[in-house]
Design an enzyme around this catalytic site. Structure first.
Site, short mmCIF file in Angstrom:
data_model
loop_
_atom_site.label_atom_id
_atom_site.label_comp_id
_atom_site.label_asym_id
_atom_site.label_seq_id
_atom_site.Cartn_x
_atom_site.Cartn_y
_atom_site.Cartn_z
N SER A 1 0.79 -1.25 0.00
CA SER A 1 0.00 0.00 0.00
C SER A 1 0.82 1.28 0.00
CB SER A 1 -0.95 0.01 1.20
OG SER A 1 -2.08 -0.75 0.89
N LYS B 1 0.28 3.43 -2.93
CA LYS B 1 -0.89 4.31 -3.08
C LYS B 1 -0.46 5.79 -3.12
CE LYS B 1 -4.28 1.06 -1.03
NZ LYS B 1 -3.66 -0.25 -1.09
N TYR C 1 -2.73 -2.50 -10.71
CA TYR C 1 -2.72 -2.27 -9.25
C TYR C 1 -1.90 -3.35 -8.53
CZ TYR C 1 -4.52 -2.32 -4.45
OH TYR C 1 -4.62 -2.35 -3.08
N TYR D 1 -4.31 3.35 7.81
CA TYR D 1 -5.64 2.72 7.83
C TYR D 1 -6.41 3.09 9.10
CZ TYR D 1 -2.50 -0.20 5.05
OH TYR D 1 -1.53 -0.64 4.21
N VAL E 1 1.27 -3.87 3.56
CA VAL E 1 1.26 -5.20 4.20
C VAL E 1 2.51 -6.02 3.88
CG1 VAL E 1 -1.25 -5.40 4.55
CG2 VAL E 1 -0.24 -6.18 2.38
N1 GLN Z 1 -1.93 -5.40 -2.34
C1 GLN Z 1 -2.56 -5.26 -1.07
C2 GLN Z 1 -4.07 -5.39 -1.19
O1 GLN Z 1 -4.63 -4.88 -2.11
C3 GLN Z 1 -2.20 -3.94 -0.45
C4 GLN Z 1 -2.84 -3.73 0.90
C5 GLN Z 1 -1.97 -3.08 1.93
O2 GLN Z 1 -0.76 -2.99 1.82
N2 GLN Z 1 -2.61 -2.68 2.97
O3 GLN Z 1 -4.71 -6.00 -0.38
#
Ligand code: GLN
Length: 320
Positions: free
Chosen positions: A77, A80, A204, A256, A274
């Site tokens: 993430s 993003k 993505y 988050y 993650v």
């Molecule tokens: N690729 C992961 C997902 O879409 C990214 C989520 C994350 O890092 N929180 O679930």
């Protein structure tokens, strides 16, 4: 511009910074057992939960590293932040935020709950639904070209032309990412995204699988700390108007459903993934990259959060 009140770490030389990050690692290590690597993407479950690293990229002194700093991990993430910068470069602030909001949710990063509204507009670009919309807006004639443009921007921001992605992690998420598929089809039915959902998701997932280490994300943090200018070349990489939005969304939404508590405890614009990485920004001072694949229940690195808590508390890094 955020206040330029500089932490004692900034005035300090590399010896003091090195000592500070060694202490931070020692402080954080005993907490690692409280977390575990993500396993909803099977490839991520193979990570070593004992890995722990911190790298500081100061605007004046360059890099200081401690722990498993050259261990590669996937951006997840943290991507993003880069997708948002490129989408805004492609379309402008107003067009992007017509499709995605600027509000924190307090929900898990992959929640579908709020898409059940009249508009299906995701709350912010730092959660999965928002980032998928943002990715769908990146200009390019194919998913592959859009991915390459994202990777190019990542390479420039990290100052590392060699960055690539993990085909294994990409395939692993592509094979199991039905929750992201569900989010995407919900949003297409609501008219928020258009076109080929699978192509958007391929872009993505691939960008989430970009491989970096702690030094790369510390350098990315340093550009964001330096008002969007490369500390090395002085080149403007992110316009100030965009940078202000990115940094504020990192504060309000970057961790988050832990973002509020993290703002109170650490007080730095940050984005976690993650894969176990977190990039943090100390405005006008430094970028910090931390890595530890043992995650808490919200998907944030347990060791990474503890390192940042330690540094912020002991060296006065909070922007608040
Ligand atoms: N690729 C992961 C997902 O879409 C990214 C989520 C994350 O890092 N929180 O679930």
């Amino acid at each position: 511009m955020l206040s330029a009140k500089k932490s004692p770490l900034f005035a300090a030389g590399t010896d003091t910074i090195q000592k500070a990050i060694e202490e931070a690692i020692a402080y954080a290590r005993p907490f690692l057992g409280q977390g575990a690597p993500a396993d909803y993407i099977p490839e991520l479950a193979k990570a070593n939960p004992d890995h722990l690293a911190v790298c500081v990229a100061t605007l004046e002194h360059g890099l200081c590293c401690c722990g498993d700093c050259h261990q590669k991990f996937t951006l997840q993430s943290i991507s993003k932040v880069i997708s948002l910068i490129l989408a805004v470069e492609d379309h402008g602030v107003d067009a992007v935020f017509e499709k995605v909001g600027m509000e924190p949710t307090g929900d898990p990063f992959n929640s579908i709950l709020r898409l059940e509204s009249a508009s299906s507009k995701p709350s912010n670009p730092m959660i999965n639904a928002g980032a998928i919309v943002v990715t769908s807006m990146i200009k390019g004639s194919s998913g592959e070209e859009r991915f390459q443009r994202l990777l190019d921007l990542l390479r420039r921001l990290c100052g590392n032309d060699a960055l690539g992605y993990s085909e294994e992690t990409f395939r692993s998420e592509q094979n199991t990412g039905d929750k992201n598929r569900a989010l995407s089809y919900m949003m297409r039915s609501g008219g928020i995204i258009s076109g080929d959902v699978e192509e958007h998701l391929e872009c993505y997932f691939k960008f989430c699988s970009a491989l970096v280490d702690c030094t790369d994300i510390a350098r990315l943090g340093a550009v964001l700390a330096n008002d969007g200018y490369s500390p090395q070349t002085g080149e403007c990489m992110v316009p100030l108007e965009v940078l202000k939005i990115v940094r504020s969304l990192m504060v309000t939404c970057g961790m988050y459903d832990f973002s509020g508590e993290f703002a109170a405890l650490v007080g730095l614009p940050s984005k976690s993934g993650v894969g176990g990485g977190i990039v943090s920004v100390v405005p006008n001072t430094m970028g910090i990259g931390v890595f530890g694949p043992a995650l808490d229940g919200r998907g944030n690195s347990v060791g990474g959060v503890k390192i940042l808590e330690y540094l912020s508390r002991n060296y006065g890094l909070s922007i608040f």
